[in-house]
Design a protein around this motif. Structure first.
Motif, PDB file in Angstrom:
ATOM      1  N   ALA A  46       0.811  -1.216   0.000  1.00 17.11           N
ATOM      2  CA  ALA A  46       0.000   0.000   0.000  1.00 17.11           C
ATOM      3  C   ALA A  46       0.847   1.269   0.000  1.00 17.11           C
ATOM      4  N   THR A  47       2.085   1.184   0.507  1.00 17.52           N
ATOM      5  CA  THR A  47       2.933   2.378   0.544  1.00 17.52           C
ATOM      6  C   THR A  47       3.534   2.687  -0.815  1.00 17.52           C
ATOM      7  N   LYS A  48       3.516   1.706  -1.718  1.00 23.38           N
ATOM      8  CA  LYS A  48       4.105   1.898  -3.040  1.00 23.38           C
ATOM      9  C   LYS A  48       3.056   1.913  -4.147  1.00 23.38           C
ATOM     10  N   ASN A  49       1.995   1.140  -3.971  1.00 26.21           N
ATOM     11  CA  ASN A  49       1.006   0.986  -5.023  1.00 26.21           C
ATOM     12  C   ASN A  49      -0.015   2.117  -4.974  1.00 26.21           C
ATOM     13  N   LYS A  50      -0.064   2.902  -6.031  1.00 21.99           N
ATOM     14  CA  LYS A  50      -1.012   4.008  -6.118  1.00 21.99           C
ATOM     15  C   LYS A  50      -2.149   3.685  -7.089  1.00 21.99           C
ATOM     16  N   THR A  51      -2.258   2.431  -7.500  1.00 23.26           N
ATOM     17  CA  THR A  51      -3.279   2.039  -8.457  1.00 23.26           C
ATOM     18  C   THR A  51      -4.672   2.331  -7.907  1.00 23.26           C
ATOM     19  N   ALA A  52      -5.477   3.005  -8.720  1.00 28.44           N
ATOM     20  CA  ALA A  52      -6.864   3.269  -8.363  1.00 28.44           C
ATOM     21  C   ALA A  52      -7.749   2.215  -9.038  1.00 28.44           C
ATOM     22  N   TYR A  53      -8.721   1.730  -8.309  1.00 30.12           N
ATOM     23  CA  TYR A  53      -9.569   0.645  -8.792  1.00 30.12           C
ATOM     24  C   TYR A  53     -10.977   1.142  -9.123  1.00 30.12           C
ATOM     25  N   PRO A  54     -11.544   0.662 -10.227  1.00 35.58           N
ATOM     26  CA  PRO A  54     -12.944   0.981 -10.524  1.00 35.58           C
ATOM     27  C   PRO A  54     -13.851   0.295  -9.510  1.00 35.58           C
ATOM     28  N   VAL A  55     -15.061   0.831  -9.369  1.00 35.94           N
ATOM     29  CA  VAL A  55     -15.988   0.334  -8.353  1.00 35.94           C
ATOM     30  C   VAL A  55     -17.318  -0.065  -8.991  1.00 35.94           C
ATOM     31  N   LEU A  56     -17.772  -1.263  -8.633  1.00 35.51           N
ATOM     32  CA  LEU A  56     -19.118  -1.715  -8.977  1.00 35.51           C
ATOM     33  C   LEU A  56     -19.988  -1.605  -7.732  1.00 35.51           C
ATOM     34  N   TYR A  57     -21.052  -0.817  -7.826  1.00 36.03           N
ATOM     35  CA  TYR A  57     -22.054  -0.764  -6.766  1.00 36.03           C
ATOM     36  C   TYR A  57     -23.130  -1.788  -7.093  1.00 36.03           C
ATOM     37  N   LEU A  58     -23.349  -2.729  -6.169  1.00 37.26           N
ATOM     38  CA  LEU A  58     -24.217  -3.880  -6.401  1.00 37.26           C
ATOM     39  C   LEU A  58     -25.348  -3.857  -5.369  1.00 37.26           C
ATOM     40  N   LEU A  59     -26.569  -3.646  -5.842  1.00 34.17           N
ATOM     41  CA  LEU A  59     -27.709  -3.413  -4.957  1.00 34.17           C
ATOM     42  C   LEU A  59     -28.557  -4.668  -4.767  1.00 34.17           C
ATOM     43  N   HIS A  60     -29.072  -4.824  -3.558  1.00 36.17           N
ATOM     44  CA  HIS A  60     -29.930  -5.971  -3.245  1.00 36.17           C
ATOM     45  C   HIS A  60     -31.390  -5.657  -3.574  1.00 36.17           C
ATOM     46  N   GLY A  61     -32.244  -6.647  -3.433  1.00 37.27           N
ATOM     47  CA  GLY A  61     -33.651  -6.508  -3.768  1.00 37.27           C
ATOM     48  C   GLY A  61     -34.529  -6.206  -2.574  1.00 37.27           C
ATOM     49  N   GLY A  62     -35.819  -6.016  -2.848  1.00 37.26           N
ATOM     50  CA  GLY A  62     -36.791  -5.761  -1.804  1.00 37.26           C
ATOM     51  C   GLY A  62     -36.892  -6.941  -0.856  1.00 37.26           C
ATOM     52  N   GLY A  63     -37.057  -6.632   0.429  1.00 41.06           N
ATOM     53  CA  GLY A  63     -37.107  -7.676   1.441  1.00 41.06           C
ATOM     54  C   GLY A  63     -35.750  -8.199   1.842  1.00 41.06           C
ATOM     55  N   GLY A  64     -34.686  -7.648   1.241  1.00 36.39           N
ATOM     56  CA  GLY A  64     -33.340  -8.142   1.498  1.00 36.39           C
ATOM     57  C   GLY A  64     -32.512  -7.192   2.329  1.00 36.39           C
ATOM     58  N   GLN A  65     -31.196  -7.418   2.275  1.00 38.13           N
ATOM     59  CA  GLN A  65     -30.260  -6.570   3.001  1.00 38.13           C
ATOM     60  C   GLN A  65     -28.915  -6.588   2.280  1.00 38.13           C
ATOM     61  N   PHE A  66     -27.984  -5.764   2.774  1.00 38.42           N
ATOM     62  CA  PHE A  66     -26.718  -5.530   2.079  1.00 38.42           C
ATOM     63  C   PHE A  66     -25.904  -6.795   1.838  1.00 38.42           C
ATOM     64  N   SER A  67     -26.034  -7.789   2.712  1.00 35.00           N
ATOM     65  CA  SER A  67     -25.205  -8.993   2.606  1.00 35.00           C
ATOM     66  C   SER A  67     -25.784 -10.070   1.688  1.00 35.00           C
ATOM     67  N   ASP A  68     -26.922  -9.802   1.073  1.00 33.85           N
ATOM     68  CA  ASP A  68     -27.595 -10.833   0.266  1.00 33.85           C
ATOM     69  C   ASP A  68     -26.710 -11.426  -0.818  1.00 33.85           C
ATOM     70  N   TRP A  69     -25.990 -10.570  -1.535  1.00 27.58           N
ATOM     71  CA  TRP A  69     -25.177 -11.055  -2.654  1.00 27.58           C
ATOM     72  C   TRP A  69     -24.038 -11.973  -2.192  1.00 27.58           C
ATOM     73  N   LEU A  70     -23.718 -11.932  -0.903  1.00 25.70           N
ATOM     74  CA  LEU A  70     -22.680 -12.802  -0.362  1.00 25.70           C
ATOM     75  C   LEU A  70     -23.242 -14.075   0.255  1.00 25.70           C
ATOM     76  N   LYS A  71     -24.535 -14.084   0.561  1.00 25.32           N
ATOM     77  CA  LYS A  71     -25.126 -15.202   1.297  1.00 25.32           C
ATOM     78  C   LYS A  71     -26.166 -15.990   0.509  1.00 25.32           C
ATOM     79  N   GLN A  72     -26.801 -15.367  -0.470  1.00 27.89           N
ATOM     80  CA  GLN A  72     -27.957 -15.995  -1.103  1.00 27.89           C
ATOM     81  C   GLN A  72     -27.659 -16.682  -2.433  1.00 27.89           C
ATOM     82  N   THR A  73     -26.565 -16.335  -3.090  1.00 29.81           N
ATOM     83  CA  THR A  73     -26.242 -16.990  -4.359  1.00 29.81           C
ATOM     84  C   THR A  73     -25.847 -18.439  -4.091  1.00 29.81           C
ATOM     85  N   PRO A  74     -26.215 -19.354  -4.986  1.00 28.00           N
ATOM     86  CA  PRO A  74     -25.797 -20.753  -4.805  1.00 28.00           C
ATOM     87  C   PRO A  74     -24.289 -20.892  -4.610  1.00 28.00           C
ATOM     88  N   ASP A  75     -23.518 -20.122  -5.380  1.00 29.18           N
ATOM     89  CA  ASP A  75     -22.068 -20.067  -5.198  1.00 29.18           C
ATOM     90  C   ASP A  75     -21.765 -18.894  -4.277  1.00 29.18           C
TER      91      ASP A  75
END
Length: 296
Positions: A53-82
């Motif tokens: 981190a002290t040497k690498n100044k690479t900036a990374y693009p960001v994907l904002y990934l939204l959950h559905g109704g009735g869900g919560q922020f962690s859904d994409w990490l817990k609900q997918t089969p994989d």
């Protein structure tokens, strides 16, 4: 045929041994607008973490990934089969993936009737600012993309359309693209169940002014056209939200708005969204590459 089969067999033997080392952060993101703090999950690709981190100044693009109704922020990490789907995609494409809280029916909008439901302000302003000030991100619309499922599919297109200065591309998987639930293929019991939640953030359906029409992506085609963002939209043919998706597609075609639209076999299920997300990320990767914001 035999060569193809051998190739597929060899690939299947290799894939299980690939190491995906993306890290998942859990981040508290306060909302001054709503006077409360909510959580977000942030997936950092292995390349981001392994570099000095002290040497690498690479900036990374960001994907904002939204959950559905009735869900919560962690859904994409817990609900997918994989359960490692998002981490694998973050590593494969060198993306930071941010999954913010949208609550069970926050709508990703600033409610005109519920003054403590200001999720448009939260996601577009407070979350983006927090992420850009916490991680090495591309702090420009050319390095930000957004997509989501169901309520999050509508939310992604809605936020991108209303904030073209933030996102260069947006997507929707099985999106609730018309907030008027009378256009959905649902039975009376389901309609009765969701009615109070929608009334809380938009008022009663049929009231004046029509907050449902005003905030529906299907009615924002002129603004979408003016923005010129890259769009990827898909929905399963057996999904109860297929008609609003088809209607937006028809209006975009009529208005000559470039977009990628797909219908596939499937319904409103995590199996469908697990299949869909890699297509969206591949689409976004092409846009980011054209923008020169892919992390090297």
């Amino acid at each position: 045929m035999r060569l193809t089969s051998l190739f597929v067999y060899s690939l299947l033997q290799v894939v299980p041994f690939l190491a995906f080392s993306a890290k998942v952060d859990s981040l508290d993101i306060p909302s001054a607008a709503m006077k409360r703090t909510m959580r977000a999950a942030v997936v950092l690709p292995e390349a981001y973490r392994s570099a000095d981190a002290t040497k690498n100044k690479t900036a990374y693009p960001v994907l904002y990934l939204l959950h559905g109704g009735g869900g919560q922020f962690s859904d994409w990490l817990k609900q997918t089969p994989d359960k490692l789907l998002v981490q694998k995609l973050a590593d494969q494409y060198n993306l930071i993936v941010v999954m913010p809280e949208g609550e069970r029916l926050g709508g990703y909008l600033d409610s005109p009737v519920q003054k403590d439901n200001l999720f448009e302000t939260y996601i577009a302003k407070e979350v983006v600012d927090k992420i850009d000030n916490t991680y090495r991100t591309v702090r420009d619309r050319k390095g930000r993309v957004i997509t989501g499922l169901s309520m999050g599919g509508h939310g992604a297109l809605y936020l991108a359309t209303r904030h073209p200065e933030l996102y260069c591309a947006a997507g929707s998987m099985s999106g609730a693209l018309d907030l008027n639930y009378k256009t959905w293929r649902i039975n009376p019991d389901f309609e009765k169940a969701i009615e109070p939640g929608f009334a809380r953030i938009l008022g009663p359906l049929g009231s004046i002014p029509d907050n449902y029409a005003a905030n529906s992506v299907v009615n924002l085609v002129d603004k979408i056209k003016a923005n010129g963002q890259k769009l990827v939209i898909d929905c399963g043919v057996d999904d109860f939200l297929i008609e609003p998706n088809r209607e937006l597609h028809r209006r975009l075609v009529y208005s000559k708005v470039d977009h990628d639209y797909t219908e596939r076999p499937g319904a409103h299920t995590w199996a469908y969204w697990q299949n869909s997300l890699p297509y969206h990320v591949l689409f976004f990767q092409k846009v980011l590459r054209e923008n020169g914001t892919v992390a090297q």
